[in-house]
Scaffold this motif. Structure first.
Motif, mmCIF file in Angstrom:
data_model
loop_
_atom_site.group_PDB
_atom_site.id
_atom_site.type_symbol
_atom_site.label_atom_id
_atom_site.label_comp_id
_atom_site.label_asym_id
_atom_site.label_seq_id
_atom_site.Cartn_x
_atom_site.Cartn_y
_atom_site.Cartn_z
ATOM 1 N N ARG A 43 0.827 -1.213 0.000
ATOM 2 C CA ARG A 43 0.000 0.000 0.000
ATOM 3 C C ARG A 43 0.862 1.265 0.000
ATOM 4 N N TYR A 44 2.015 1.234 0.654
ATOM 5 C CA TYR A 44 2.826 2.433 0.818
ATOM 6 C C TYR A 44 4.098 2.417 -0.028
ATOM 7 N N THR A 45 4.252 1.436 -0.855
ATOM 8 C CA THR A 45 5.443 1.333 -1.685
ATOM 9 C C THR A 45 5.055 0.993 -3.117
ATOM 10 N N LYS A 46 5.960 1.239 -4.029
ATOM 11 C CA LYS A 46 5.733 0.817 -5.400
ATOM 12 C C LYS A 46 6.005 -0.684 -5.479
ATOM 13 N N PRO A 47 5.084 -1.443 -6.051
ATOM 14 C CA PRO A 47 5.312 -2.893 -6.155
ATOM 15 C C PRO A 47 6.614 -3.180 -6.892
ATOM 16 N N LYS A 48 7.400 -4.057 -6.315
ATOM 17 C CA LYS A 48 8.677 -4.418 -6.931
ATOM 18 C C LYS A 48 8.502 -5.663 -7.787
ATOM 19 N N SER A 49 9.053 -5.605 -8.968
ATOM 20 C CA SER A 49 9.036 -6.807 -9.797
ATOM 21 C C SER A 49 10.033 -7.798 -9.220
#
Length: 227
Positions: A43-49
């Motif tokens: 929710r608070y971070t950019k999803p990491k590939s």
């Protein structure tokens, strides 16, 4: 199921099959464990590939059951992981209302001083000192003739201890004091999605236990709905 969850996080990117013979129940459990390993709270971070190990559906696995359990558990995890600043009594009620709407259930919420007029004094007492009004969430779903099941989940979105204030170490993870509410909402999601023949009711007293001039005192005698 957690053996497969661990496995999913350890394997390199690729597609995998389970070659052993499984009963349908075993196949479903394996697939569920694998699905739960994919959970991320972003929710608070950019999803990491990240490299993803994919599982070919095991023969006989109940795909619908895997999906509803994974969704219900993810809902529970998301609610518990969300900090209290973004998940107070109102936000918890909104999540419950959205869940009810999704499954065509009825959701009512009793807020603030209306708890007193409708005879819920203990819920009111615990949450009255907060700037965020206490409330009782009530979800009803199913047919009147089916067996009745009632789930009750504690929804203290943060517990400071009130005037009996806790030390920092005791308060640090008190955002999780609504874990009971999160669990019954996740379970209700599974029950309704499965269309079980039950008359379901979910009750969640949602409060923030805070400090102000009207906080209840340690050793106060609090009336309850039961008397």
């Amino acid at each position: 199921i957690w053996d497969y969850a661990t496995l999913a996080n350890k394997l390199a990117k690729g597609r995998y099959t389970l070659e052993s013979e499984f009963t349908p129940d075993e196949a479903t459990r394996a697939a569920l464990g694998w699905a739960l390993a994919q959970y991320r709270f972003d929710r608070y971070t950019k999803p990491k590939s990240r490299p993803t190990a994919e599982l070919v559906w095991p023969a006989g696995a109940d795909r619908g059951d895997v999906a509803r359990q994974a969704d219900g558990i993810s809902l529970t995890r998301n609610l518990i992981n969300t900090p209290a600043g973004d998940l107070g009594p109102a936000e918890l009620a909104a999540e419950a209302s959205a869940l009810a709407k999704k499954h065509k259930a009825r959701c009512t919420v009793i807020v603030g001083d209306k708890l007193l007029s409708q005879n819920y004094p203990a819920i009111h007492a615990v949450g009255r000192a907060s700037a965020h009004a206490p409330r009782l969430i009530d979800i009803r779903w199913g047919r009147a003739k089916d067996p009745r099941i009632t789930l009750v989940g504690k929804g203290v979105t943060f517990d400071s201890g009130g005037l009996d204030i806790k030390p920092a170490a005791g308060m640090l993870m008190m955002k999780k004091d609504m874990g009971g509410a999160a669990q019954v909402l996740g379970l209700a999601s599974m029950i309704m999605d499965a269309g079980l023949r039950v008359r379901l009711r979910v009750l969640v007293p949602a409060v923030e236990n805070a400090i102000s001039g009207n906080a209840f005192h340690p050793m106060d005698i609090l009336p309850t709905r039961k008397g």
